[in-house]
Design a protein around this motif. Structure first.
Motif, PDB file in Angstrom:
ATOM      1  N   LYS A   1       0.713  -1.267  -0.108  1.00  0.00           N
ATOM      2  CA  LYS A   1      -0.052  -0.035   0.006  1.00  0.00           C
ATOM      3  C   LYS A   1       0.721   1.168  -0.028  1.00  0.00           C
ATOM      4  CE  LYS A   1      -2.117  -1.219   3.634  1.00  0.00           C
ATOM      5  NZ  LYS A   1      -3.323  -1.192   4.789  1.00  0.00           N
ATOM      6  N   PRO A   2       0.436   2.258  -0.801  1.00  0.00           N
ATOM      7  CA  PRO A   2       1.420   3.598  -0.592  1.00  0.00           C
ATOM      8  C   PRO A   2       1.363   4.174   0.580  1.00  0.00           C
ATOM      9  CG  PRO A   2      -0.023   3.225  -2.840  1.00  0.00           C
ATOM     10  CD  PRO A   2      -0.342   2.218  -1.944  1.00  0.00           C
ATOM     11  N   THR A   3       2.333   4.846   1.044  1.00  0.00           N
ATOM     12  CA  THR A   3       2.363   5.230   2.192  1.00  0.00           C
ATOM     13  C   THR A   3       2.035   7.053   2.023  1.00  0.00           C
ATOM     14  OG1 THR A   3       4.693   6.271   1.680  1.00  0.00           O
ATOM     15  CG2 THR A   3       4.402   4.010   2.914  1.00  0.00           C
ATOM     16  N   LYS A   4       1.818   7.456   0.698  1.00  0.00           N
ATOM     17  CA  LYS A   4       1.250   8.723   0.514  1.00  0.00           C
ATOM     18  C   LYS A   4       0.377   8.776  -0.650  1.00  0.00           C
ATOM     19  CE  LYS A   4       5.652   9.230  -1.906  1.00  0.00           C
ATOM     20  NZ  LYS A   4       6.875  10.068  -2.018  1.00  0.00           N
ATOM     21  N   PRO A   5      -0.543   9.618  -0.711  1.00  0.00           N
ATOM     22  CA  PRO A   5      -1.632   9.908  -1.775  1.00  0.00           C
ATOM     23  C   PRO A   5      -0.933  10.209  -3.046  1.00  0.00           C
ATOM     24  CG  PRO A   5      -1.733  11.641  -0.663  1.00  0.00           C
ATOM     25  CD  PRO A   5      -1.024  10.834   0.219  1.00  0.00           C
ATOM     26  N   LEU A   6      -1.094   9.488  -4.213  1.00  0.00           N
ATOM     27  CA  LEU A   6      -0.517   9.636  -5.595  1.00  0.00           C
ATOM     28  C   LEU A   6      -1.711   9.699  -6.678  1.00  0.00           C
ATOM     29  CD1 LEU A   6       2.461   6.810  -5.284  1.00  0.00           C
ATOM     30  CD2 LEU A   6       2.865   9.344  -5.333  1.00  0.00           C
ATOM     31  N   ARG A   7      -1.452  10.647  -7.314  1.00  0.00           N
ATOM     32  CA  ARG A   7      -2.454  10.784  -8.413  1.00  0.00           C
ATOM     33  C   ARG A   7      -2.204   9.758  -9.527  1.00  0.00           C
ATOM     34  NH1 ARG A   7      -1.851  16.796  -9.767  1.00  0.00           N
ATOM     35  NH2 ARG A   7       0.261  16.743  -8.604  1.00  0.00           N
ATOM     36  N   ALA A   8      -3.300   9.394 -10.041  1.00  0.00           N
ATOM     37  CA  ALA A   8      -3.128   8.162 -11.085  1.00  0.00           C
ATOM     38  C   ALA A   8      -3.786   8.555 -12.286  1.00  0.00           C
ATOM     39  CB  ALA A   8      -4.109   6.685 -10.725  1.00  0.00           C
ATOM     40  N   LEU A   9      -3.039   7.743 -13.549  1.00  0.00           N
ATOM     41  CA  LEU A   9      -3.644   8.122 -14.895  1.00  0.00           C
ATOM     42  C   LEU A   9      -3.125   7.111 -15.445  1.00  0.00           C
ATOM     43  CD1 LEU A   9      -4.803  10.096 -17.334  1.00  0.00           C
ATOM     44  CD2 LEU A   9      -2.297  10.739 -17.580  1.00  0.00           C
ATOM     45  N   PHE A  10      -4.348   6.162 -16.156  1.00  0.00           N
ATOM     46  CA  PHE A  10      -4.358   5.139 -17.112  1.00  0.00           C
ATOM     47  C   PHE A  10      -4.928   5.708 -18.398  1.00  0.00           C
ATOM     48  CE2 PHE A  10      -5.865   1.444 -19.255  1.00  0.00           C
ATOM     49  CZ  PHE A  10      -4.658   0.758 -19.196  1.00  0.00           C
ATOM     50  N   TYR A  11      -4.086   5.577 -19.491  1.00  0.00           N
ATOM     51  CA  TYR A  11      -4.707   6.009 -20.861  1.00  0.00           C
ATOM     52  C   TYR A  11      -4.270   4.821 -21.782  1.00  0.00           C
ATOM     53  CZ  TYR A  11      -6.680   9.700 -23.750  1.00  0.00           C
ATOM     54  OH  TYR A  11      -7.482  10.576 -24.465  1.00  0.00           O
ATOM     55  N   LYS A  12      -5.393   4.392 -22.703  1.00  0.00           N
ATOM     56  CA  LYS A  12      -5.265   3.650 -23.315  1.00  0.00           C
ATOM     57  C   LYS A  12      -5.769   4.163 -24.948  1.00  0.00           C
ATOM     58  CE  LYS A  12      -7.643  -0.576 -23.528  1.00  0.00           C
ATOM     59  NZ  LYS A  12      -7.976  -1.862 -23.217  1.00  0.00           N
ATOM     60  N   VAL A  13      -4.948   3.928 -25.936  1.00  0.00           N
ATOM     61  CA  VAL A  13      -5.358   4.008 -27.653  1.00  0.00           C
ATOM     62  C   VAL A  13      -5.499   2.943 -28.144  1.00  0.00           C
ATOM     63  CG1 VAL A  13      -4.764   5.429 -29.539  1.00  0.00           C
ATOM     64  CG2 VAL A  13      -4.101   6.416 -27.375  1.00  0.00           C
ATOM     65  N   GLY A  14      -6.841   2.739 -28.725  1.00  0.00           N
ATOM     66  CA  GLY A  14      -7.075   1.554 -29.435  1.00  0.00           C
ATOM     67  C   GLY A  14      -7.547   1.910 -30.771  1.00  0.00           C
ATOM     68  N   GLN A  15      -7.995   0.829 -31.544  1.00  0.00           N
ATOM     69  CA  GLN A  15      -8.833   0.811 -32.796  1.00  0.00           C
ATOM     70  C   GLN A  15     -10.363   1.452 -32.542  1.00  0.00           C
ATOM     71  OE1 GLN A  15      -7.739  -2.475 -34.846  1.00  0.00           O
ATOM     72  NE2 GLN A  15      -6.165  -1.514 -35.831  1.00  0.00           N
ATOM     73  N   ARG A  16     -10.875   1.336 -31.552  1.00  0.00           N
ATOM     74  CA  ARG A  16     -12.052   1.791 -31.278  1.00  0.00           C
ATOM     75  C   ARG A  16     -12.395   2.276 -29.742  1.00  0.00           C
ATOM     76  NH1 ARG A  16     -13.315  -4.221 -32.377  1.00  0.00           N
ATOM     77  NH2 ARG A  16     -13.161  -5.041 -30.072  1.00  0.00           N
ATOM     78  N   LYS A  17     -13.467   2.756 -29.139  1.00  0.00           N
ATOM     79  CA  LYS A  17     -13.273   3.388 -28.002  1.00  0.00           C
ATOM     80  C   LYS A  17     -13.503   2.300 -26.821  1.00  0.00           C
ATOM     81  CE  LYS A  17     -15.469   7.758 -29.411  1.00  0.00           C
ATOM     82  NZ  LYS A  17     -16.322   8.773 -29.230  1.00  0.00           N
ATOM     83  N   ALA A  18     -14.071   1.135 -27.067  1.00  0.00           N
ATOM     84  CA  ALA A  18     -14.024   0.143 -25.950  1.00  0.00           C
ATOM     85  C   ALA A  18     -13.908  -1.178 -26.574  1.00  0.00           C
ATOM     86  CB  ALA A  18     -15.701   0.335 -25.668  1.00  0.00           C
ATOM     87  N   MET A  19     -13.609  -2.179 -25.772  1.00  0.00           N
ATOM     88  CA  MET A  19     -13.169  -3.590 -25.955  1.00  0.00           C
ATOM     89  C   MET A  19     -12.168  -3.538 -26.951  1.00  0.00           C
ATOM     90  SD  MET A  19     -16.936  -5.369 -25.647  1.00  0.00           S
ATOM     91  CE  MET A  19     -17.873  -4.257 -26.944  1.00  0.00           C
ATOM     92  N   ALA A  20     -11.068  -2.868 -26.906  1.00  0.00           N
ATOM     93  CA  ALA A  20      -9.999  -2.770 -27.824  1.00  0.00           C
ATOM     94  C   ALA A  20      -8.632  -3.216 -27.077  1.00  0.00           C
ATOM     95  CB  ALA A  20      -9.785  -1.483 -28.521  1.00  0.00           C
ATOM     96  N   ILE A  21      -7.859  -3.850 -27.880  1.00  0.00           N
ATOM     97  CA  ILE A  21      -6.565  -4.154 -27.573  1.00  0.00           C
ATOM     98  C   ILE A  21      -5.607  -2.675 -27.743  1.00  0.00           C
ATOM     99  CG2 ILE A  21      -4.558  -5.628 -27.945  1.00  0.00           C
ATOM    100  CD1 ILE A  21      -6.392  -7.710 -28.750  1.00  0.00           C
ATOM    101  N   ALA A  22      -4.793  -2.337 -26.907  1.00  0.00           N
ATOM    102  CA  ALA A  22      -4.186  -1.289 -27.013  1.00  0.00           C
ATOM    103  C   ALA A  22      -3.148  -1.002 -28.217  1.00  0.00           C
ATOM    104  CB  ALA A  22      -3.332  -0.865 -25.688  1.00  0.00           C
ATOM    105  N   ILE A  23      -3.088  -0.059 -28.743  1.00  0.00           N
ATOM    106  CA  ILE A  23      -2.153   0.270 -29.784  1.00  0.00           C
ATOM    107  C   ILE A  23      -1.151   0.821 -29.040  1.00  0.00           C
ATOM    108  CG2 ILE A  23      -1.558   1.986 -31.606  1.00  0.00           C
ATOM    109  CD1 ILE A  23      -4.247   1.687 -32.696  1.00  0.00           C
ATOM    110  N   ALA A  24      -1.233   1.791 -27.969  1.00  0.00           N
ATOM    111  CA  ALA A  24      -0.530   2.148 -26.902  1.00  0.00           C
ATOM    112  C   ALA A  24      -1.188   2.350 -25.770  1.00  0.00           C
ATOM    113  CB  ALA A  24       0.327   3.421 -27.614  1.00  0.00           C
ATOM    114  N   SER A  25      -0.440   2.223 -24.711  1.00  0.00           N
ATOM    115  CA  SER A  25      -1.093   2.648 -23.554  1.00  0.00           C
ATOM    116  C   SER A  25      -0.011   3.206 -22.451  1.00  0.00           C
ATOM    117  CB  SER A  25      -1.732   1.255 -22.793  1.00  0.00           C
ATOM    118  OG  SER A  25      -0.765   0.341 -22.702  1.00  0.00           O
ATOM    119  N   MET A  26      -0.620   4.195 -21.338  1.00  0.00           N
ATOM    120  CA  MET A  26       0.437   4.508 -20.517  1.00  0.00           C
ATOM    121  C   MET A  26      -0.171   4.431 -19.108  1.00  0.00           C
ATOM    122  SD  MET A  26       1.926   8.695 -20.515  1.00  0.00           S
ATOM    123  CE  MET A  26       0.379   9.357 -19.766  1.00  0.00           C
ATOM    124  N   GLY A  27       0.693   4.347 -18.258  1.00  0.00           N
ATOM    125  CA  GLY A  27       0.192   4.401 -16.924  1.00  0.00           C
ATOM    126  C   GLY A  27       1.185   5.337 -16.049  1.00  0.00           C
TER     127      GLY A  27
END
Length: 278
Positions: free
Chosen positions: A170-196
């Protein structure tokens, strides 16, 4: 294809004793038919986890969280410990497939599948997760997520081993989180590229940042140069621009059916600027 036999042990011990070289573990099972159709299925026997109740669930053990191997993505989304302490994993779980896939697919299955596009793997990489591995001989060992996956579809698991649990501190301090995925469609897509990303700032200065990319190298990649040099830098466009050479070094995508290497690199550059929105 040879006849595929399925066995259903009901205890952990019976399950462990069922492991052998020609066996595969049936957990969520969301990728098995795909591999069979592709001719990439060498196994003649499936050992199902469906009746082994002790291999499912999430528990708190002091400063650690244990996620057992039968735990589905829907289980992650329903558990307040994940939403509270691991928001990046929560976001990644929400992006996995459809409701049906999340109800069947498991986090450990995502890991063992060892795809560089694995949403769960990306989040666990940023959290520096550990995997508890059990063997038929009764031995237990720990492997960090970065060591566990060797290349697409390949891990350090031996024929008589399985991943029992994911261990997260468990983190000892609050950290802001961002998960972003780019696929060929908006949902149910395998990522072309993703970032966490996990980020801590104070007065617009970076105090901690962890960053990883998926689908752009043989495995999910962390970028240590950014993480090390970003400390106390002002979070602005100029800072993000200064990180581009490190991105170029670690992001080494290929052309495939979903995208070109050139486009993937361009996507990653644009994703990096999303950090400014955190």
């Amino acid at each position: 294809m040879e006849t595929l036999h399925v066995v259903y042990p009901e205890t952990e011990q019976a399950f462990i004793e069922s492991l052998e070289e020609r066996s595969a573990i049936l957990n969520g099972g969301t990728d098995i038919h795909v591999k069979i159709r592709a001719g990439k299925w060498p196994y003649t026997r499936l050992v199902s986890l469906e009746r082994v109740e002790t291999l499912k669930g999430i528990s708190q053990e002091g400063k650690y969280i244990r996620i057992r191997c039968r735990t589905t993505f829907s289980d992650l989304l329903a558990n307040p410990l994940i939403a509270q302490h691991f928001p990046l994993l929560y976001q990644a779980a929400y992006e996995v497939g459809s409701n049906q896939i999340r109800n069947r697919g498991t986090l450990v299955g995502n890991i063992v599948n060892a795809s560089p596009a694995g949403d769960g793997i990306l989040a666990l990489s940023v959290y520096d997760a550990w995997l508890e591995i059990w063997s038929r001989k009764g031995q237990k060992r720990l492997a960090q997520i970065h060591e566990f996956i060797l290349s697409p579809g390949k891990t350090v698991l031996k024929a008589d081993e399985f991943v029992h649990s994911v261990i997260l501190q468990k983190p000892t301090k609050p950290l802001r989180a961002l998960f972003y995925k780019v696929g060929q469609r908006k949902a149910m897509a395998i990522a072309i590229a993703s970032m966490g990303v996990l980020l801590e700032t104070k007065h617009d200065r970076i105090k901690e940042i962890r960053i990883a990319f998926g689908s752009v190298a043989p495995t999910v990649v962390r970028i240590p140069e950014i993480e090390e040099r970003a400390f106390d830098q002002t979070l602005n466009e100029a800072t993000v621009e200064s990180w581009m050479p490190f991105l170029e070094k670690h992001v080494v995508p290929i052309d495939d059916i979903r995208s070109t290497a050139k486009y993937r690199k361009e996507v990653c550059q644009r994703l990096l600027y999303k950090i400014l929105d955190l």
